[in-house]
Each structure stands twice: as structure tokens, then as C-alpha cells.
Scaffold this active site. Structure first.
Site, short mmCIF file in Angstrom:
data_model
loop_
_atom_site.label_atom_id
_atom_site.label_comp_id
_atom_site.label_asym_id
_atom_site.label_seq_id
_atom_site.Cartn_x
_atom_site.Cartn_y
_atom_site.Cartn_z
N ASN A 16 -0.15 -0.40 7.89
CA ASN A 16 -0.60 0.59 6.91
C ASN A 16 -1.84 0.02 6.23
O ASN A 16 -1.73 -0.90 5.43
CB ASN A 16 0.53 0.83 5.88
CG ASN A 16 0.08 1.68 4.71
OD1 ASN A 16 -0.97 2.31 4.76
ND2 ASN A 16 0.89 1.69 3.65
N TRP A 17 -2.98 0.58 6.59
CA TRP A 17 -4.23 0.01 6.07
C TRP A 17 -4.53 0.43 4.63
O TRP A 17 -5.47 -0.06 4.02
CB TRP A 17 -5.40 0.42 6.98
CG TRP A 17 -5.49 -0.39 8.24
CD1 TRP A 17 -4.67 -1.41 8.63
CD2 TRP A 17 -6.47 -0.24 9.28
NE1 TRP A 17 -5.07 -1.91 9.84
CE2 TRP A 17 -6.17 -1.20 10.27
CE3 TRP A 17 -7.55 0.61 9.48
CZ2 TRP A 17 -6.93 -1.33 11.43
CZ3 TRP A 17 -8.31 0.48 10.64
CH2 TRP A 17 -8.00 -0.49 11.60
N LYS A 18 -3.76 1.37 4.10
CA LYS A 18 -4.00 1.85 2.73
C LYS A 18 -5.48 2.26 2.61
O LYS A 18 -6.05 2.74 3.58
CB LYS A 18 -3.58 0.79 1.72
CG LYS A 18 -2.14 0.32 1.98
CD LYS A 18 -1.54 -0.50 0.90
CE LYS A 18 -0.11 -0.87 1.30
NZ LYS A 18 0.62 -1.56 0.23
N HIS B 264 5.22 7.05 0.95
CA HIS B 264 5.05 5.63 0.64
C HIS B 264 5.22 5.45 -0.87
O HIS B 264 4.88 6.34 -1.65
CB HIS B 264 3.66 5.18 1.07
CG HIS B 264 3.47 3.71 0.93
ND1 HIS B 264 3.12 3.13 -0.27
CD2 HIS B 264 3.61 2.70 1.82
CE1 HIS B 264 3.04 1.82 -0.10
NE2 HIS B 264 3.34 1.53 1.15
N GLU C 52 3.58 3.96 -2.99
CA GLU C 52 2.35 4.16 -3.78
C GLU C 52 2.10 5.66 -3.99
O GLU C 52 1.60 6.07 -5.04
CB GLU C 52 1.16 3.48 -3.08
CG GLU C 52 1.23 1.97 -3.27
CD GLU C 52 0.62 1.15 -2.14
OE1 GLU C 52 -0.17 1.69 -1.35
OE2 GLU C 52 0.96 -0.05 -2.05
N GLU D 16 11.23 -0.02 2.11
CA GLU D 16 10.22 -0.84 1.45
C GLU D 16 10.59 -1.03 -0.01
O GLU D 16 10.24 -0.19 -0.85
CB GLU D 16 8.85 -0.16 1.54
CG GLU D 16 8.35 0.02 2.96
CD GLU D 16 6.84 0.03 3.02
OE1 GLU D 16 6.29 -0.72 3.83
OE2 GLU D 16 6.21 0.76 2.24
N GLY E 61 3.08 -6.03 -1.53
CA GLY E 61 1.83 -6.62 -2.02
C GLY E 61 2.05 -7.74 -3.03
O GLY E 61 1.12 -8.18 -3.69
N SER F 120 5.35 -7.34 2.07
CA SER F 120 4.90 -8.71 2.28
C SER F 120 5.33 -9.30 3.62
O SER F 120 5.68 -10.48 3.70
CB SER F 120 5.34 -9.61 1.12
OG SER F 120 4.79 -9.14 -0.10
N GLY G 223 1.41 -4.00 5.36
CA GLY G 223 0.22 -3.62 4.59
C GLY G 223 -0.87 -4.67 4.76
O GLY G 223 -1.55 -4.73 5.78
N GLY G 224 -1.00 -5.54 3.77
CA GLY G 224 -2.08 -6.52 3.72
C GLY G 224 -2.33 -7.26 5.03
O GLY G 224 -3.49 -7.38 5.46
P1 PGA Z 1 2.36 -5.26 2.04
O1 PGA Z 1 2.48 -3.65 2.03
O2 PGA Z 1 2.68 -5.69 3.44
O3 PGA Z 1 0.93 -5.54 1.66
O4 PGA Z 1 3.35 -5.78 1.05
C1 PGA Z 1 3.50 -3.01 2.70
C2 PGA Z 1 3.39 -1.52 2.51
O5 PGA Z 1 3.08 -1.09 1.39
O6 PGA Z 1 3.62 -0.73 3.45
#
Ligand code: PGA
Length: 256
Positions: free
Chosen positions: A16-18, A102, A104, A174, A180, A220, A241-242
Site C-alpha cells: 500500500n503506497w499510500k 483502510h 487512515e 491491521e 507506521g 510495520s 505500507g512503508g
Molecule cells: P506500515 O503500513 O507497513 O507502514 O505500518 C501498513 C498499512 O497501513 O497498510
């Protein structure tokens, strides 16, 4: 590489590149990433770029098995909905899947279980695979409400789905406190939540579909912890994500 044939559910490793990467940066990523995962047949690989980089990613992923997903979708096919993108637009752009609800989106943009439910149904109707996210906050976990929260999100987001529709979704657990933050859920904590979600699936749909439901862990995930997570039979992959922004790191996760 694990790639154990004993798994009855094919793992999915999704990035997930956000709100990261321009088209140019996306092309550079694929040029580096594709050769690193060319031999990976043990899992499905998905990348979810921002809307503006979807077409570039679809083009760049040609000749590989990497699937492209969107990070959100609206439920109508078209209309006066400024700023939104419809399921059929995503299909035409080459997406196979879409992340829905998600945390967010839930926390920053007003996503509810009801809106998630409409999006899941619309995505399914268009032939997309919804990757539905659920997960508790730290306060909810510390108050002992994790299962209650997961059950509410599960039931609300998947309301009125037929078992056949349910069989086409992917779920992502999640925990918000792990996203993050560098604070991963232990494999045991994640597996316990996955088991609970699978139980809800058996209860709401069929035991057979519950057994084939793929539940990804997200929060993470890094090259250093993916092996331990994937050693849990309940964990069917990861939503990253990251660490999905870096070709070498994401490839190391894919090739866990
Ligand atoms: P993260 O994000 O790997 O940076 O913790 C995961 C996500 O929000 O899907």
C-alpha cells in the site's frame, strides 16, 4: 523462501503506497522490483499506488504476475461526485483489486462500516477483489474491546453479502497501533485476531468459505519480521505500507 505447499490458501503480499510516488517514481520502482520477484510463484503480489500512478504501474507490471490495486473507490458507477473514482474506472485502468476502509480512511476521512459495505458491494459487482481492512486502536485494545471492535467492523462492512460474494474478498487485519509505528503485533497476537475473524466468517457465511478466506496482517511489516508472521498458519500474507516503497525491501518481504 517458505513457499510451503502445505498452505491451503495462497499467500498475498500487497504493498500500500499510500500518498507516495509519482508516475516517474513508480516506473523506477517497477524497473528495480520486477527482476527481484520474477521467480516468486508462492504468493500473489499486489501493488496499490495512488490513483494517478495506476496506469503507469499497470503498464510497468506487464509481463509479470504483479496485480495492481487502488487504495479506495466510490460505490456509484458515475455521477456528480467530485473527487471520487468509480469501480468501473478502476477496472478500465487495469486494477484487479481495491483496498477498502483502510484505518487512515476510517480515521482521517470519515469512512464508516456502512460506506465500506457499499464500496465492497460495488467493487464486487464490477469484478474487483476488495481488500477489506479492519483493526482496533490502541485505546480499544487496552480497554479489552478488540474482539468487539473487530466484530462490529466485520459485520457492518460485510452486511448483506451472499456467501459467494464473501468468497471473493480478501481481509486485512491491521491493528491501528502497529501502522507506521514500527510496533508490529507479535505473530501470536496477529494470529489470535485472524482466528477470531475466521470464526466470524464461519458464523456469518460458511465454514468452507471461512477456511478459504485469506486474511493478511498489516502494521510495520518489514523484511525482518515477515518470516515469523508467515510461520503462523492463520496469517495468509501481508499488507505492507512503508516497506513497500523500496523495491529491495518489498522484494525481500515477497521472498520471505
Ligand atoms: P506500515 O503500513 O507497513 O507502514 O505500518 C501498513 C498499512 O497501513 O497498510
Amino acid at each position: 523462501m517458505a513457499g510451503d505447499a502445505s498452505r491451503m490458501r495462497k499467500p498475498v503480499i500487497a504493498g500500500n503506497w499510500k500518498m507516495y510516488k509519482t508516475q516517474h517514481e513508480a516506473r523506477d520502482f517497477f524497473a528495480a522490483f520486477k527482476p527481484l520477484v520474477a521467480a516468486a510463484t508462492h504468493c500473489e503480489i499486489v501493488v496499490a499506488p495512488p490513483f494517478t500512478a495506476i496506469a503507469a504501474c499497470v503498464e510497468a507490471a506487464k509481463g509479470s504476475t504483479i496485480g495492481i490495486a487502488a487504495q479506495d473507490v466510490y460505490w456509484a458507477n458515475e455521477g456528480a461526485f467530485t473527487g471520487e473514482v468509480s469501480p468501473r474506472m478502476l477496472v478500465e485502468a487495469g486494477c484487479r483489486a481495491v483496498i477498502i476502509a483502510h484505518s487512515e480512511r476510517r480515521q482521517l476521512f470519515g469512512e464508516t462500516d456502512e460506506s465500506a459495505n457499499r464500496k465492497v458491494k460495488a467493487a464486487l459487482a464490477a469484478g474487483l477483489t476488495p481488500i477489506l481492512c479492519v483493526g482496533e486502536t490502541l485505546a480499544e485494545r487496552e480497554a479489552g474491546n478488540t474482539q468487539k471492535v473487530l466484530e462490529k467492523q466485520f459485520r457492518g462492512s460485510l452486511a448483506a453479502l451472499t456467501p459467494a460474494e464473501f468468497s471473493r474478498i480478501i481481509m486485512a487485519y491491521e491493528p491501528v497501533w502497529a501502522i507506521g509505528t514500527g510496533r508490529t503485533a507479535t505473530p501470536e497476537i496477529a494470529a489470535e485476531a485472524h482466528k477470531f475473524l475466521r470464526g466470524l466468517a464461519a458464523n456469518s457465511f460458511t465454514a468452507e468459505y471461512a477456511a478459504s478466506l485469506r486474511i493478511l496482517y498489516g502494521g510495520s511489516v518489514k523484511p525482518e519480521n515477515i518470516k515469523g508472521l508467515m510461520a503462523q498458519a492463520e496469517i495468509d500474507g501481508a499488507l505492507v505500507g512503508g516497506a513497500s516503497l523500496d523495491a529491495a525491501q518489498f522484494a525481500a518481504i515477497v521472498n520471505y
